[in-house]
Design an enzyme around this catalytic site. Structure first.
Site, PDB file in Angstrom:
ATOM      1  N   ASP A 139       1.059  -1.459  -0.276  1.00 50.05           N
ATOM      2  CA  ASP A 139       0.134  -0.365  -0.091  1.00 50.05           C
ATOM      3  C   ASP A 139       1.250   1.487  -0.065  1.00 50.05           C
ATOM      4  O   ASP A 139       1.578   1.294   1.038  1.00 50.05           O
ATOM      5  CB  ASP A 139      -1.095  -0.041   1.585  1.00 50.05           C
ATOM      6  CG  ASP A 139      -1.707  -1.139   1.401  1.00 50.05           C
ATOM      7  OD1 ASP A 139      -2.769  -0.444   0.506  1.00 50.05           O
ATOM      8  OD2 ASP A 139      -2.059  -1.926   1.882  1.00 50.05           O
ATOM      9  N   LYS A 143      -0.173  10.252   0.407  1.00 49.86           N
ATOM     10  CA  LYS A 143      -0.171  11.299   0.738  1.00 49.86           C
ATOM     11  C   LYS A 143       0.380  11.703   1.380  1.00 49.86           C
ATOM     12  O   LYS A 143       0.437  10.313   2.498  1.00 49.86           O
ATOM     13  CB  LYS A 143      -2.218  11.557   1.003  1.00 49.86           C
ATOM     14  CG  LYS A 143      -3.011  11.760   0.138  1.00 49.86           C
ATOM     15  CD  LYS A 143      -4.023  11.551   0.920  1.00 49.86           C
ATOM     16  CE  LYS A 143      -5.580  12.091  -0.479  1.00 49.86           C
ATOM     17  NZ  LYS A 143      -6.505  12.289   0.652  1.00 49.86           N
ATOM     18  N   PHE A 212      -2.641  -4.648 -11.970  1.00 49.91           N
ATOM     19  CA  PHE A 212      -2.303  -3.829 -11.543  1.00 49.91           C
ATOM     20  C   PHE A 212      -0.896  -2.671 -12.241  1.00 49.91           C
ATOM     21  O   PHE A 212      -1.056  -1.339 -12.053  1.00 49.91           O
ATOM     22  CB  PHE A 212      -2.178  -3.746  -9.764  1.00 49.91           C
ATOM     23  CG  PHE A 212      -3.350  -4.088  -9.760  1.00 49.91           C
ATOM     24  CD1 PHE A 212      -4.982  -3.910  -9.322  1.00 49.91           C
ATOM     25  CD2 PHE A 212      -3.477  -5.814  -9.040  1.00 49.91           C
ATOM     26  CE1 PHE A 212      -6.099  -3.808  -9.078  1.00 49.91           C
ATOM     27  CE2 PHE A 212      -4.722  -6.544  -8.647  1.00 49.91           C
ATOM     28  CZ  PHE A 212      -5.871  -5.032  -8.387  1.00 49.91           C
TER      29      PHE A 212
END
Length: 236
Positions: A139, A143, A212
């Site tokens: 992950d 941000k 992905f």
């Protein structure tokens, strides 16, 4: 009492908790296969896992952290039958799908763990025992204010390095440029690890291109691989 370092490690989890129900096929895979090839991390007995007994043989143990839906994991395990391949993942549906893929490919050298890799490494993996650790596309927490939640931090890399056998490898891959740079900086600062390459590693042909990664390439994000090797611990 828990040390400050342990507390920091426990504040960084190796996953984002995902929702979603399993399909009927995935549920059947759990019923059929999980009792033999799967274990839940919170339910493990205290101390290191006896992989030799679980696999029924002695072989190098490779740990993949975050197997997702198992597309890459199943193919990698199938291509390396000489290894005891272990995947840890929190997403139940992903593990169910991985079991389906493994069954279809006739894979016998794969074992699955459901839970947090930080807990697994801290409490259930012996020091100097792993032939390799793979963390592919964790992950990214893109941000900036969330970067502290990223898995690849100094304390975590120190923990992984401690569990690697001498000569064992930590292989990372990400398609987020600033995360790749963070990985390079953090791993390069760990004294028991040595970069096998001058910066980024060439993309290994044996690592499958997932949908992905393909999507990331279409969106203009370049994937980077890093391969670090465990060297003799200071003082040994």
């Amino acid at each position: 009492m828990e040390s400050e370092q342990q507390a920091r490690l426990r504040s960084v989890v190796s996953y984002v908790k995902r929702g979603g129900r399993m399909t009927a096929g995935q549920e059947r895979a759990w019923e059929r296969l999980w009792p033999t090839i799967g274990r839940a991390v919170p339910e493990l007995e205290a101390g290191p896992i006896d992989f030799e007994t679980w696999f029924g043989r002695s072989a190098p143990v490779l740990l993949e952290i975050g197997s997702g839906m198992g597309e890459t994991t199943s193919r990698l395990a199938a291509s390396a039958p000489e290894t005891n391949y272990v995947a840890v993942e929190v997403y139940e549906a992903g593990l169910g799908q991985l079991m389906l893929r493994a069954e279809k490919l006739g894979i016998g050298n794969l074992r699955l763990l459901h839970g947090d890799a930080v807990v697994l490494l801290t409490e259930h993996i012996a020091r100097d025992s792993l032939a390799g650790v793979r963390i592919f596309f964790p992950d990214p927490w893109p941000k900036k204010r969330h970067h502290k939640r990223r898995l690849v931090q100094p304390e975590f890399v120190r923990l992984v390095a401690d569990r690697l056998a001498s000569g064992g490898t930590l292989h990372l891959a990400t398609d987020w440029e600033n995360y790749a740079e963070q990985m390079l900086e953090v791993c390069s600062a760990e004294p028991t690890l040595r970069n096998r390459f001058d910066g980024w590693a060439p993309r290994p042909e044996w690592r499958p291109v997932t949908k992905f990664e393909q999507r990331a390439e279409e969106e203009g994000r370049v994937s980077h691989d890093l391969i670090f090797e465990k060297v003799t611990s200071p003082g040994n």
